[in-house]
Design a protein around this motif. Structure first.
Motif, mmCIF file in Angstrom:
data_model
loop_
_atom_site.group_PDB
_atom_site.id
_atom_site.type_symbol
_atom_site.label_atom_id
_atom_site.label_comp_id
_atom_site.label_asym_id
_atom_site.label_seq_id
_atom_site.Cartn_x
_atom_site.Cartn_y
_atom_site.Cartn_z
ATOM 1 N N VAL A 1 0.851 -1.184 0.000
ATOM 2 C CA VAL A 1 0.000 0.000 0.000
ATOM 3 C C VAL A 1 0.890 1.238 0.000
ATOM 4 N N GLN A 2 0.555 2.185 -0.853
ATOM 5 C CA GLN A 2 1.303 3.440 -0.910
ATOM 6 C C GLN A 2 0.365 4.616 -0.792
ATOM 7 N N LEU A 3 0.818 5.632 -0.077
ATOM 8 C CA LEU A 3 0.069 6.863 0.061
ATOM 9 C C LEU A 3 0.935 7.998 -0.471
ATOM 10 N N GLN A 4 0.397 8.735 -1.412
ATOM 11 C CA GLN A 4 1.114 9.845 -2.024
ATOM 12 C C GLN A 4 0.406 11.140 -1.690
ATOM 13 N N ALA A 5 1.060 11.934 -0.852
ATOM 14 C CA ALA A 5 0.455 13.196 -0.420
ATOM 15 C C ALA A 5 0.896 14.338 -1.329
ATOM 16 N N SER A 6 0.025 15.324 -1.469
ATOM 17 C CA SER A 6 0.336 16.499 -2.273
ATOM 18 C C SER A 6 -0.484 17.677 -1.791
ATOM 19 N N GLY A 7 -0.100 18.871 -2.238
ATOM 20 C CA GLY A 7 -0.906 20.054 -1.970
ATOM 21 C C GLY A 7 -0.351 21.015 -0.948
ATOM 22 N N GLY A 8 0.768 20.683 -0.337
ATOM 23 C CA GLY A 8 1.342 21.604 0.634
ATOM 24 C C GLY A 8 1.918 22.830 -0.031
ATOM 25 N N GLY A 9 2.344 23.778 0.796
ATOM 26 C CA GLY A 9 2.946 24.984 0.245
ATOM 27 C C GLY A 9 2.985 26.110 1.249
ATOM 28 N N LEU A 10 3.230 27.306 0.727
ATOM 29 C CA LEU A 10 3.321 28.505 1.552
ATOM 30 C C LEU A 10 2.061 29.337 1.337
ATOM 31 N N VAL A 11 1.453 29.781 2.427
ATOM 32 C CA VAL A 11 0.230 30.576 2.341
ATOM 33 C C VAL A 11 0.251 31.618 3.455
ATOM 34 N N GLN A 12 -0.404 32.732 3.221
ATOM 35 C CA GLN A 12 -0.508 33.757 4.250
ATOM 36 C C GLN A 12 -1.571 33.388 5.273
ATOM 37 N N ALA A 13 -1.413 33.913 6.455
ATOM 38 C CA ALA A 13 -2.406 33.696 7.505
ATOM 39 C C ALA A 13 -3.787 34.116 7.002
ATOM 40 N N GLY A 14 -4.768 33.286 7.320
ATOM 41 C CA GLY A 14 -6.121 33.529 6.851
ATOM 42 C C GLY A 14 -6.451 32.848 5.538
ATOM 43 N N GLY A 15 -5.443 32.333 4.887
ATOM 44 C CA GLY A 15 -5.639 31.670 3.601
ATOM 45 C C GLY A 15 -6.055 30.217 3.749
ATOM 46 N N SER A 16 -6.119 29.538 2.598
ATOM 47 C CA SER A 16 -6.583 28.150 2.560
ATOM 48 C C SER A 16 -5.625 27.290 1.747
ATOM 49 N N LEU A 17 -5.601 26.022 2.095
ATOM 50 C CA LEU A 17 -4.882 25.019 1.327
ATOM 51 C C LEU A 17 -5.688 23.728 1.366
ATOM 52 N N ARG A 18 -5.511 22.941 0.328
ATOM 53 C CA ARG A 18 -6.156 21.625 0.296
ATOM 54 C C ARG A 18 -5.086 20.569 0.069
ATOM 55 N N LEU A 19 -4.984 19.652 0.990
ATOM 56 C CA LEU A 19 -4.050 18.542 0.870
ATOM 57 C C LEU A 19 -4.796 17.310 0.363
ATOM 58 N N SER A 20 -4.129 16.549 -0.471
ATOM 59 C CA SER A 20 -4.720 15.318 -0.977
ATOM 60 C C SER A 20 -3.759 14.161 -0.740
ATOM 61 N N CYS A 21 -4.331 12.981 -0.664
ATOM 62 C CA CYS A 21 -3.535 11.779 -0.432
ATOM 63 C C CYS A 21 -4.132 10.666 -1.284
ATOM 64 N N ALA A 22 -3.363 10.193 -2.244
ATOM 65 C CA ALA A 22 -3.809 9.111 -3.117
ATOM 66 C C ALA A 22 -3.377 7.779 -2.526
ATOM 67 N N VAL A 23 -4.333 6.878 -2.359
ATOM 68 C CA VAL A 23 -4.074 5.560 -1.773
ATOM 69 C C VAL A 23 -4.046 4.527 -2.890
ATOM 70 N N SER A 24 -2.984 3.764 -2.965
ATOM 71 C CA SER A 24 -2.862 2.759 -4.023
ATOM 72 C C SER A 24 -2.288 1.466 -3.456
ATOM 73 N N GLY A 25 -2.465 0.396 -4.222
ATOM 74 C CA GLY A 25 -1.865 -0.881 -3.870
ATOM 75 C C GLY A 25 -2.803 -1.874 -3.238
#
Length: 125
Positions: free
Chosen positions: A1-25
């Protein structure tokens, strides 16, 4: 089983981010999911999670009302929507899954079988 995370980064306070994780195997979608984070010099902490049905979520007090965990069984992905981000949310975020789960949200890291590689989230003030 593998989990591949993505979506991180730099954002200003008050902002939004969406992280995703693909599950395979593994074809089964019968797993509980969790998101954790670890800031420098601190222990890994629970952020949020879903039961194996995806119908009930639980969150850490520090993120409740700002973060939302979801899953797409058709795509075998789990996501973490983060709104109203604060500098103290800065950390490496990890997704995790637990197969053969009973119907509950697992809040302890040691209960999870498989982990993603982590993705950095940095919130500037």
């Amino acid at each position: 089983v593998q989990l591949q995370a993505s979506g991180g980064g730099l954002v200003q306070a008050g902002g939004s981010l969406r992280l995703s994780c693909a599950v395979s195997g593994r074809t089964s979608s019968n797993y509980a999911t969790g998101w954790f984070r670890q800031a420098p010099g601190k222990e890994r902490e629970f952020v949020g999670g879903l039961t194996k049905t995806g119908k009930r979520a639980d969150y850490a007090d520090s993120v409740n009302g700002r973060f939302t965990v979801s899953r797409d069984n058709a795509k075998n992905t789990v996501s973490l929507q983060m709104n109203s981000l604060k500098p103290e949310d800065s950390a490496v975020y990890y997704c995790a899954v637990k197969y053969n789960a009973i119907l509950m949200v697992y809040r302890r890291a040691e209960e999870y079988h498989y982990w993603g590689q982590g993705t950095q989230v940095t919130v500037s003030s």
